[in-house]
Design an enzyme around this catalytic site. Structure first.
Site, PDB file in Angstrom:
ATOM      1  CG  ASP A   1     -13.661 -32.897 -42.594  1.00 17.59           C
ATOM      2  OD1 ASP A   1     -14.285 -32.782 -43.466  1.00 17.59           O
ATOM      3  OD2 ASP A   1     -13.623 -31.869 -41.556  1.00 17.59           O
ATOM      4  CG  HIS A   2     -17.674 -33.567 -43.986  1.00 23.39           C
ATOM      5  ND1 HIS A   2     -16.786 -32.860 -43.302  1.00 23.39           N
ATOM      6  CD2 HIS A   2     -19.039 -32.927 -43.566  1.00 23.39           C
ATOM      7  CE1 HIS A   2     -17.425 -31.800 -42.378  1.00 23.39           C
ATOM      8  NE2 HIS A   2     -18.619 -32.107 -42.668  1.00 23.39           N
TER       9      HIS A   2
ATOM     10  NE  ARG B   1     -25.927 -29.427 -35.905  1.00 22.47           N
ATOM     11  CZ  ARG B   1     -25.535 -28.335 -36.723  1.00 22.47           C
ATOM     12  NH1 ARG B   1     -25.216 -28.918 -37.946  1.00 22.47           N
ATOM     13  NH2 ARG B   1     -25.198 -27.292 -36.484  1.00 22.47           N
TER      14      ARG B   1
ATOM     15  CG  ASP C   1     -18.837 -27.838 -41.049  1.00 27.99           C
ATOM     16  OD1 ASP C   1     -18.912 -28.811 -41.574  1.00 27.99           O
ATOM     17  OD2 ASP C   1     -19.213 -27.663 -39.795  1.00 27.99           O
TER      18      ASP C   1
ATOM     19  CB  SER D   1     -25.039 -28.933 -41.546  1.00 32.39           C
ATOM     20  OG  SER D   1     -25.052 -30.058 -40.786  1.00 32.39           O
TER      21      SER D   1
END
Length: 803
Positions: A129-130, A477, A194, A685
């Site tokens: 997903d990143h 964030r 994560d 993170s």
């Protein structure tokens, strides 16, 4: 054909996809059945552990204590002596599950691969997903990501096949949404690589963000260590109404506690207001507990959780949870005490904005316009973004769609760019079927891939480069440069409802709860408060089921890890050398101290993991420690000259350079080093690269005013000694170039956990000053530093067991 090409759905494959991703998608009628045994917590065992816990502590327990203590490797040993437990005991726990996102999974799997284990000890999943960057929309962005990241995705899938790990390919969704939809459960203890892993707490789990080395503990059946957290109880009274959402609850809490207020604590919500929240709303609240440094966030089992489990085809999990709740497991005991008690009246809460540049600067909507004027900010929104792991549920999307329909009826489109990030294929397919996606696109919305995208800096943004501008997001964030690489972009966090409504005005001062817009007919109108369904009335549709992995796949040990020896993105790990040799440990006359370290830099102010190991374009090197180390501390501010990414070499004739440049010079000449840092060092993170990189370049000690929890643990796992100043004003006594040696470290390494460690600082003129520090290390943590890293310790244990 590559492993990746075989596993990805045809429409997502870089090689085989030519058709639009979803224009004519066929929807599955129902979510396919899950493998229930692997996703149901072992309630019978946990209840027995809880009974033993009660016999030792003999007091009312909070929900978090019940879940954590019932997962102890050995209850009698872990709770020996009874209270105090919170903040005092180092607990050895047995997590039920591990989840890893693709950026962090690379290093975690590289570490796991050195442990000579045939499979993971607990169910484990990988989520791609990143590495999908937002640019032009879901179809093109996903295709481009698959091509540009092919070698990484191939490696991850080869590791998944080799070790029996569930693999969620690119396009399937964001790790935290996938976990909520498939794996989280009341009473579960899981680790995720994560920091926003606590999102799973929306279903009453204890889900904790960790570094990859911590995940390896669980994956190798090594007890995972956690300092017993203290407890913050947040009592919710009343009921939300109008424009206020679950996001505003947590924005309020972050504003009260600040980014350091949750460190060392679990935030546990209770009270009548919890019962009125959707499960996904609770997940939003849990998600942003990470912004306070909290170990995790959780909630008692509710009817909404039960409904969500049934809606995501996990009825047997809900049934088992019902029985566990009847036995008193899934809620706090009456009379349970908290170290802090916060009360929030939901009926008086109003929408909030948090930011810019920090998630704890919280302003009510009613006062935000005045703040804009006071600060002299340009009254303009350059972009509006909703979704991400924090706010991409069906409930969120149905509420914002109700706003979009109102605007469309008045002939309006958004005045800013408006981007929507679905949390998963399940959500994307369902909002398409139900017309919600069309509602958003009709007013100018661009739907991005089912991935993290702009939330983590994966945003190829062309506008406003180098310019001060303001964006609104429903993310979690908002550090400088986090979203688009521009340190002048001000990101204000708000609910999806507020972000969407304000996108039609384009002005920061617009208050959608009372201000009017002008419709296409020239007449003023005001938005009605958003409404929406918590769950789809006709159930979820799975969309493309080829994304779904086989539950608990059988390992294929003969599978080769897909790593090219010429790759610039992946490299096998070489173990870190121990700080001292076996012969030195065997010599009682040898003082095991760090001597003549050089202070590389004294860092000023906030230094997050984004500053220590930047994301964005650097994500492509997450599996290549050598290349990634080129970004070490490039966002840090030098306290002595006020410059960002600046370090001064202490040798005569050497020049100023970037921090990684000077660190590499030190390493090349065999000079170990340390740094001095400010409060909450490593906030943000969970990326363990922020600890791996300094260790790789020669760091031995990090001396801080205070540490963020995850980062401190990550440093220790990699063999770096984290020390905290006893007197925080001593921070200014150490300058770059000073020689620094430890005193008392020898006693600690030789088994005295009560040893007091100080650092002796020698100035260029020969003057010395001794500074007291606090180590706070457990027996196991000392062993990790003794071995040079936790991974070295695991390998030594494996070797001893096999012998």
């Amino acid at each position: 054909m590559s492993l990746l090409a075989r596993s990805l759905p045809p429409r997502a494959s870089a090689v085989r996809s030519a058709a639009p991703l979803r224009s004519l998608a066929t929807h599955a009628r129902a979510v396919p059945p899950k493998n229930y045994p692997s996703i149901t917590p072992p309630y019978q065992h946990l209840l027995k552990q809880l009974e033993l816990t009660r016999s030792i502590l003999n007091r009312p327990l909070t929900l978090a204590e019940k879940i954590i203590y019932s997962h102890l490797d050995n209850v009698e040993e872990g709770l020996a002596g009874g209270d105090p437990v919170r903040g005092a005991k180092h607990l050895k726990l047995r997590p039920d599950r591990v989840a890893m996102q693709d950026a962090s999974a690379q290093m975690a799997l590289l570490q796991f691969s050195t442990c000579d284990r045939p499979t993971t000890a607990v169910p484990t999943s990988i989520h791609c997903d990143h590495l999908i960057s937002a640019y032009s929309g879901a179809e093109a962005d996903l295709k481009r990501a698959i091509v540009s990241n092919k070698e990484v995705f191939d490696f991850l899938e080869s590791a998944a096949k080799k070790y029996g790990i569930e693999f969620w390919g690119p396009g399937s969704g964001i790790i935290h949404q996938i976990v909520l939809e498939n794996y989280s459960a009341p009473g579960l203890l899981m680790l995720g690589t994560d920091s926003h892993t606590p999102n799973a707490g929306g279903l009453g789990a204890i889900a904790i963000g960790v570094g990859g080395a911590d995940a390896v503990d669980a994956m190798t059946h090594t007890p995972w260590e956690l300092t017993a957290p203290k407890m913050i109880g947040v009592e919710l009274k009343g009921k939300l109404s109008g424009w206020v959402s679950a996001k505003d609850v947590v924005l309020e809490v972050v504003g009260r506690l600040t980014v350091r207020g949750g460190t060392g604590h679990v935030i546990e919500y209770f009270g009548e207001g919890v019962e009125t929240q959707s499960a996904t709303g609770l997940a939003t609240i849990a998600n942003m507990g990470a912004e306070m440094g909290a170990t995790t966030t959780t909630f008692p089992y509710t009817a909404a959780m039960r409904s969500y489990l049934h809606a995501t085809n996990r009825g047997p999990v809900a049934d088992a949870a019902d029985k566990a709740q009847a036995s008193g497991f899934l809620s706090a005991d009456k009379g349970a005490e908290y170290d802090q008690h916060i009360v929030i009246d939901l009926s008086t809460l109003e929408p909030r904005f948090n930011g810019p540049f920090t998630p704890d600067f919280s302003t009510p909507l009613s006062k935000f316009g005045d703040l804009v004027k006071e600060k002299g900010w340009k009254d303009e929104i350059s972009a509006s973004l909703i979704g991400s792991c924090t706010n991409s549920s069906y409930h969120d999307m149905s509420r914002v769609a109700s706003i979009a329909r109102q605007a469309k009826a008045k002939g309006l489109k958004t005045a800013t760019s408006f981007m929507i990030t679905p949390g998963s294929e399940l959500i994307n397919a369902t909002i398409e079927r139900d017309g919600l996606k069309g509602d958003l696109e009709a007013v100018g919305g661009v739907v991005l891939s089912n991935a993290c995208g702009p939330c983590i800096g994966q945003w190829d943004r062309e506008e406003c480069k180098g310019e001060e501008n303001a964006i609104l997001t429903s993310f979690n964030r908002n550090f400088k440069a986090r979203n688009d690489g521009n340190r002048q972009t001000m990101n204000f966090l708000a609910s999806p409802d507020i972000v969407t409504a304000m996108a039609f005005s384009g002005k920061l001062s617009f208050d959608p709860t009372k201000d009017e817009l002008i419709g296409a007919d020239g007449k003023p109108f005001r938005f009605e408060p958003p409404t929406g369904d918590e769950l789809p009335s006709t159930g979820f549709t799975a969309g493309d089921t080829s994304y779904l992995p086989t539950a608990l796949p059988t390992p294929v040990p003969e599978t080769e890890l897909a790593i090219s020896p010429t790759s610039t993105r992946l490299e096998l790990l070489a173990p870190f050398d121990p700080h001292f040799t076996a012969e030195e440990f065997a010599d009682p006359n040898k003082a095991l101290e760090f001597e003549d370290l050089r202070c590389l830099i004294r860092i000023r102010g906030k230094c997050t993991t984004d500053e220590i190991s930047a994301a964005g374009a650097w994500l492509k090197y997450k599996g290549h420690l050598t290349n990634l180390s080129e970004n070490t501390l490039i966002g840090a501010t030098n306290d002595q000259n006020g410059k960002i990414n600046s370090a001064i070499d202490y040798l005569p004739g050497e020049s100023e350079g970037t921090i990684p440049e000077v660190a590499k010079r030190f390493k090349a000449r065999g000079q170990p080093w340390m740094i001095v840092t400010d409060h909450n060092y490593g906030e943000g993170s969970a990326r363990e690269h922020a600890s791996l990189q300094p260790r790789f370049l020669g760091a031995k000690v990090i001396l801080a005013r205070s540490f963020a929890r995850i980062h401190r643990m990550n440093l220790t796992k990699q063999g770096v000694l984290p020390l905290t100043l006893v007197n925080e004003d001593d921070y200014s006594l150490i300058d770059a170039g000073d020689k620094v040696s430890t005193k008392g470290f020898d006693a600690l390494l030789r088994g005295d956990l009560n040893a007091e460690i100080s650092v002796v600082v020698e100035k260029p003129d020969g003057k010395k000053v001794e500074i007291p520090t606090h180590h706070g290390l457990s027996k196991d943590q000392v062993e990790w530093i003794k071995f040079g890293s936790a991974l070295n310790g695991i390998k030594a244990q494996t070797k001893a067991t096999s012998a």
